[in-house]
Design a protein around this motif. Structure first.
Motif, PDB file in Angstrom:
ATOM      1  N   LEU A   7       0.814  -1.214   0.000  1.00 18.83           N
ATOM      2  CA  LEU A   7       0.000   0.000   0.000  1.00 18.83           C
ATOM      3  C   LEU A   7       0.849   1.266   0.000  1.00 18.83           C
ATOM      4  O   LEU A   7       0.321   2.355  -0.213  1.00 18.83           O
ATOM      5  CB  LEU A   7      -0.922   0.021   1.224  1.00 18.83           C
ATOM      6  N   GLY A   8       2.152   1.126   0.259  1.00 23.92           N
ATOM      7  CA  GLY A   8       3.015   2.292   0.295  1.00 23.92           C
ATOM      8  C   GLY A   8       2.739   3.137   1.518  1.00 23.92           C
ATOM      9  O   GLY A   8       2.473   2.638   2.613  1.00 23.92           O
ATOM     10  N   TYR A   9       2.776   4.462   1.326  1.00 31.35           N
ATOM     11  CA  TYR A   9       2.596   5.398   2.429  1.00 31.35           C
ATOM     12  C   TYR A   9       1.139   5.839   2.531  1.00 31.35           C
ATOM     13  O   TYR A   9       0.477   6.076   1.528  1.00 31.35           O
ATOM     14  CB  TYR A   9       3.484   6.636   2.241  1.00 31.35           C
ATOM     15  N   TRP A  10       0.655   5.958   3.765  1.00 31.76           N
ATOM     16  CA  TRP A  10      -0.680   6.479   4.009  1.00 31.76           C
ATOM     17  C   TRP A  10      -0.644   8.002   3.877  1.00 31.76           C
ATOM     18  O   TRP A  10       0.389   8.633   4.037  1.00 31.76           O
ATOM     19  CB  TRP A  10      -1.127   6.083   5.409  1.00 31.76           C
ATOM     20  N   GLY A  11      -1.798   8.600   3.568  1.00 30.18           N
ATOM     21  CA  GLY A  11      -1.887  10.054   3.550  1.00 30.18           C
ATOM     22  C   GLY A  11      -1.584  10.689   2.217  1.00 30.18           C
ATOM     23  O   GLY A  11      -1.331  11.900   2.130  1.00 30.18           O
ATOM     24  N   LEU A  12      -1.601   9.909   1.127  1.00 27.45           N
ATOM     25  CA  LEU A  12      -1.301  10.450  -0.203  1.00 27.45           C
ATOM     26  C   LEU A  12      -2.579  10.672  -1.012  1.00 27.45           C
ATOM     27  O   LEU A  12      -2.528  10.767  -2.238  1.00 27.45           O
ATOM     28  CB  LEU A  12      -0.353   9.507  -0.951  1.00 27.45           C
ATOM     29  N   GLY A  13      -3.704  10.734  -0.335  1.00 29.28           N
ATOM     30  CA  GLY A  13      -4.962  11.030  -1.018  1.00 29.28           C
ATOM     31  C   GLY A  13      -5.751   9.813  -1.456  1.00 29.28           C
ATOM     32  O   GLY A  13      -6.797   9.952  -2.078  1.00 29.28           O
ATOM     33  N   ASP A  15      -6.421   7.108   0.805  1.00 27.49           N
ATOM     34  CA  ASP A  15      -6.551   6.328   2.022  1.00 27.49           C
ATOM     35  C   ASP A  15      -7.798   5.448   2.044  1.00 27.49           C
ATOM     36  O   ASP A  15      -7.726   4.264   2.393  1.00 27.49           O
ATOM     37  CB  ASP A  15      -6.560   7.263   3.237  1.00 27.49           C
ATOM     38  N   ALA A  16      -8.933   5.998   1.672  1.00 21.18           N
ATOM     39  CA  ALA A  16     -10.161   5.196   1.651  1.00 21.18           C
ATOM     40  C   ALA A  16     -10.042   4.062   0.641  1.00 21.18           C
ATOM     41  O   ALA A  16     -10.478   2.929   0.890  1.00 21.18           O
ATOM     42  CB  ALA A  16     -11.357   6.086   1.320  1.00 21.18           C
ATOM     43  N   ASP A  17      -9.418   4.342  -0.496  1.00 25.26           N
ATOM     44  CA  ASP A  17      -9.215   3.308  -1.508  1.00 25.26           C
ATOM     45  C   ASP A  17      -8.276   2.217  -1.014  1.00 25.26           C
ATOM     46  O   ASP A  17      -8.423   1.041  -1.384  1.00 25.26           O
ATOM     47  CB  ASP A  17      -8.650   3.921  -2.786  1.00 25.26           C
ATOM     48  N   ASN A  18      -7.293   2.576  -0.186  1.00 26.92           N
ATOM     49  CA  ASN A  18      -6.327   1.585   0.284  1.00 26.92           C
ATOM     50  C   ASN A  18      -7.008   0.455   1.040  1.00 26.92           C
ATOM     51  O   ASN A  18      -6.616  -0.711   0.910  1.00 26.92           O
ATOM     52  CB  ASN A  18      -5.276   2.252   1.176  1.00 26.92           C
ATOM     53  N   ILE A  19      -8.000   0.772   1.837  1.00 28.44           N
ATOM     54  CA  ILE A  19      -8.721  -0.278   2.556  1.00 28.44           C
ATOM     55  C   ILE A  19      -9.459  -1.180   1.575  1.00 28.44           C
ATOM     56  O   ILE A  19      -9.443  -2.410   1.699  1.00 28.44           O
ATOM     57  CB  ILE A  19      -9.684   0.333   3.579  1.00 28.44           C
ATOM     58  N   ALA A  20     -10.077  -0.585   0.570  1.00 31.02           N
ATOM     59  CA  ALA A  20     -10.777  -1.383  -0.444  1.00 31.02           C
ATOM     60  C   ALA A  20      -9.791  -2.267  -1.209  1.00 31.02           C
ATOM     61  O   ALA A  20     -10.097  -3.414  -1.540  1.00 31.02           O
ATOM     62  CB  ALA A  20     -11.527  -0.472  -1.408  1.00 31.02           C
ATOM     63  N   VAL A  21      -8.599  -1.735  -1.487  1.00 29.73           N
ATOM     64  CA  VAL A  21      -7.562  -2.516  -2.175  1.00 29.73           C
ATOM     65  C   VAL A  21      -7.129  -3.690  -1.299  1.00 29.73           C
ATOM     66  O   VAL A  21      -7.001  -4.835  -1.771  1.00 29.73           O
ATOM     67  CB  VAL A  21      -6.360  -1.623  -2.534  1.00 29.73           C
ATOM     68  N   TRP A  34       1.492  -5.156   2.795  1.00 30.62           N
ATOM     69  CA  TRP A  34       2.545  -4.377   3.451  1.00 30.62           C
ATOM     70  C   TRP A  34       2.166  -2.901   3.491  1.00 30.62           C
ATOM     71  O   TRP A  34       1.485  -2.400   2.596  1.00 30.62           O
ATOM     72  CB  TRP A  34       3.868  -4.509   2.695  1.00 30.62           C
ATOM     73  N   ALA A  35       2.646  -2.195   4.513  1.00 32.24           N
ATOM     74  CA  ALA A  35       2.520  -0.735   4.588  1.00 32.24           C
ATOM     75  C   ALA A  35       3.872  -0.158   4.982  1.00 32.24           C
ATOM     76  O   ALA A  35       4.640  -0.784   5.727  1.00 32.24           O
ATOM     77  CB  ALA A  35       1.456  -0.325   5.597  1.00 32.24           C
ATOM     78  N   ASP A 329     -10.686   1.817  -9.316  1.00 35.91           N
ATOM     79  CA  ASP A 329     -10.944   0.845 -10.378  1.00 35.91           C
ATOM     80  C   ASP A 329      -9.646   0.386 -11.031  1.00 35.91           C
ATOM     81  O   ASP A 329      -9.482  -0.805 -11.334  1.00 35.91           O
ATOM     82  CB  ASP A 329     -11.872   1.443 -11.434  1.00 35.91           C
ATOM     83  N   GLU A 330      -8.725   1.316 -11.277  1.00 41.48           N
ATOM     84  CA  GLU A 330      -7.445   0.958 -11.897  1.00 41.48           C
ATOM     85  C   GLU A 330      -6.640   0.021 -11.001  1.00 41.48           C
ATOM     86  O   GLU A 330      -6.041  -0.960 -11.474  1.00 41.48           O
ATOM     87  CB  GLU A 330      -6.631   2.225 -12.182  1.00 41.48           C
ATOM     88  N   ARG A 331      -6.624   0.303  -9.728  1.00 43.02           N
ATOM     89  CA  ARG A 331      -5.828  -0.503  -8.809  1.00 43.02           C
ATOM     90  C   ARG A 331      -6.450  -1.887  -8.606  1.00 43.02           C
ATOM     91  O   ARG A 331      -5.744  -2.891  -8.528  1.00 43.02           O
ATOM     92  CB  ARG A 331      -5.669   0.231  -7.485  1.00 43.02           C
ATOM     93  N   ILE A 332      -7.790  -1.943  -8.536  1.00 39.58           N
ATOM     94  CA  ILE A 332      -8.464  -3.238  -8.413  1.00 39.58           C
ATOM     95  C   ILE A 332      -8.238  -4.074  -9.670  1.00 39.58           C
ATOM     96  O   ILE A 332      -7.976  -5.291  -9.596  1.00 39.58           O
ATOM     97  CB  ILE A 332      -9.975  -3.041  -8.153  1.00 39.58           C
ATOM     98  N   ARG A 333      -8.319  -3.420 -10.826  1.00 37.31           N
ATOM     99  CA  ARG A 333      -8.069  -4.136 -12.078  1.00 37.31           C
ATOM    100  C   ARG A 333      -6.662  -4.718 -12.080  1.00 37.31           C
ATOM    101  O   ARG A 333      -6.434  -5.861 -12.504  1.00 37.31           O
ATOM    102  CB  ARG A 333      -8.249  -3.184 -13.262  1.00 37.31           C
TER     103      ARG A 333
END
Length: 348
Positions: A7-13, A15-21, A34-35, A329-333
């Motif tokens: 997921l890399g770093y939190w706080g890059l805009g 964050d909500a998508d990171n949980i879905a990912v 990993w974070a 959508d791009e990341r889920i794909r």
């Protein structure tokens, strides 16, 4: 070969998508999420949040920075995360770099190998719930001449031994990683240049009387899905330029040194010179196409499957993906393509 997600770093805009990912990776059967942390979000808080929202996927720190925490605090955090997640935590450690260590944490960046060795020894001792006694060059526990006494961790981790990884780039640190860790966290790893990492890791394992069997080789690679390979490469140029040109000082940039060892000395000079002069576009343009392509997964499912096979042939056991894209959508794909490519290569 297993798949992971970074997921890399939190706080890059995102964050909500990171949980879905993370939840989609969990559903798809990814092995670990990993974070990271640098001087923004801390990884422990993020991982506890991810663990609470997922069911099966492991959560791992990539990395906890050694200068950020005492070894005993790291053992406490690891034990707590392992307990809260039901035995799903993996502990990744790294020394960070001189700019962050000294500029952010106020910890002198000296003797990183000896410091790492001691740190791991103390963390392991604490997590095993021994009474904590240590006499070394960097830490002495308990402090002599005071009221402190040997005490032991009160939390019981779910597992007897929490897997411990070290992020390493340089040859000596790679050798140390092979000797004292359970796995390696890599970056800018190319199957065609695998000997740059694996020879040193193998030497370290031999020092400990072991081989690479059972040792988790876990590089993170960028994933860009699409028919246009050039467009995929170009989308990763700024990321590569940041690390090769600006992550560290001119004299001590581990990523720049790795680029040189891979045979891109002239490009490494140009990228760093332009990046430090704040010509970020010029630095990105100077990153060789072949370097990005060799250290990433770019293309359609078939091309990505071929590259996954190359990583597996090089000995990688957990291939951690960092999906490119700015929309969910791009990341889920990309996540789903990763699974499809792994199956297509016959590696699932």
């Amino acid at each position: 070969m297993r798949l992971g997600i970074n997921l890399g770093y939190w706080g890059l805009g995102m964050d909500a998508d990171n949980i879905a990912v993370a939840q989609e990776a969990d559903r798809l059967g990814y092995s670990v999420c990993w974070a990271a942390e640098a001087y923004g979000s801390d990884a422990a808080t993020v991982l506890s949040f991810v663990a609470a929202r997922t069911e099966r996927i492991d959560v791992g720190s990539a990395i906890f920075q050694i200068p950020a925490r005492t070894p005993a605090m790291t053992a406490m955090t690891a034990a707590t995360l392992d307990t809260l997640s039901g035995g799903r935590f993996r502990l990744g450690l790294g020394v960070s770099g001189p700019q962050v260590s000294e500029g952010w944490y106020g910890v002198k960046f000296d003797k990183p190998l000896a410091r790492t060795r001691e740190y791991v020894e103390i963390v392991r001792k604490a997590m095993s719930r021994e009474r904590l006694v240590h006499e070394g060059a960097h830490w002495t526990l308990p402090l002599p001449g005071g009221p402190g006494k040997p005490i032991k961790l009160t939390v019981h981790p779910v597992r007897e031994r929490i897997p411990l990884y070290i992020a390493a780039i340089g040859p000596k640190n790679l050798e140390l990683t092979g000797e004292i860790a359970d796995g390696w966290l890599g970056i800018f790893f190319s199957p065609e240049h695998s000997a740059l990492s694996l020879d040193a890791l193998t030497a370290g394992r031999a020092k400990a009387g072991r081989t690479l069997d059972g040792f988790d080789l876990c590089p993170t690679v960028n994933l860009a899905v699409g028919e246009d390979v050039k467009a995929g490469v170009d989308g990763l140029r700024s990321y590569a330029a940041l690390y090769i040109g600006g992550m560290g000082s001119k004299e001590k940039n581990f990523y720049n040194q790795l680029t040189r060892r891979m045979g891109y000395e002239q490009a490494a000079d140009e990228i760093q010179e332009k990046y430090l002069a704040k010509d970020y576009a010029g630095a990105a343009a100077a990153v060789p196409h072949d370097l990005i392509d060799a250290t990433s997964l770019i293309g359609d499912t078939a091309r990505i499957a071929d590259r996954m096979q190359a990583y597996a042939d090089a000995g990688v056991t957990t291939l951690t993906l960092a999906p490119s894209g700015f929309t969910l959508d791009e990341r889920i794909r990309a996540l789903r393509t990763g699974v499809e490519a792994l199956e297509r290569a016959g590696l699932a």
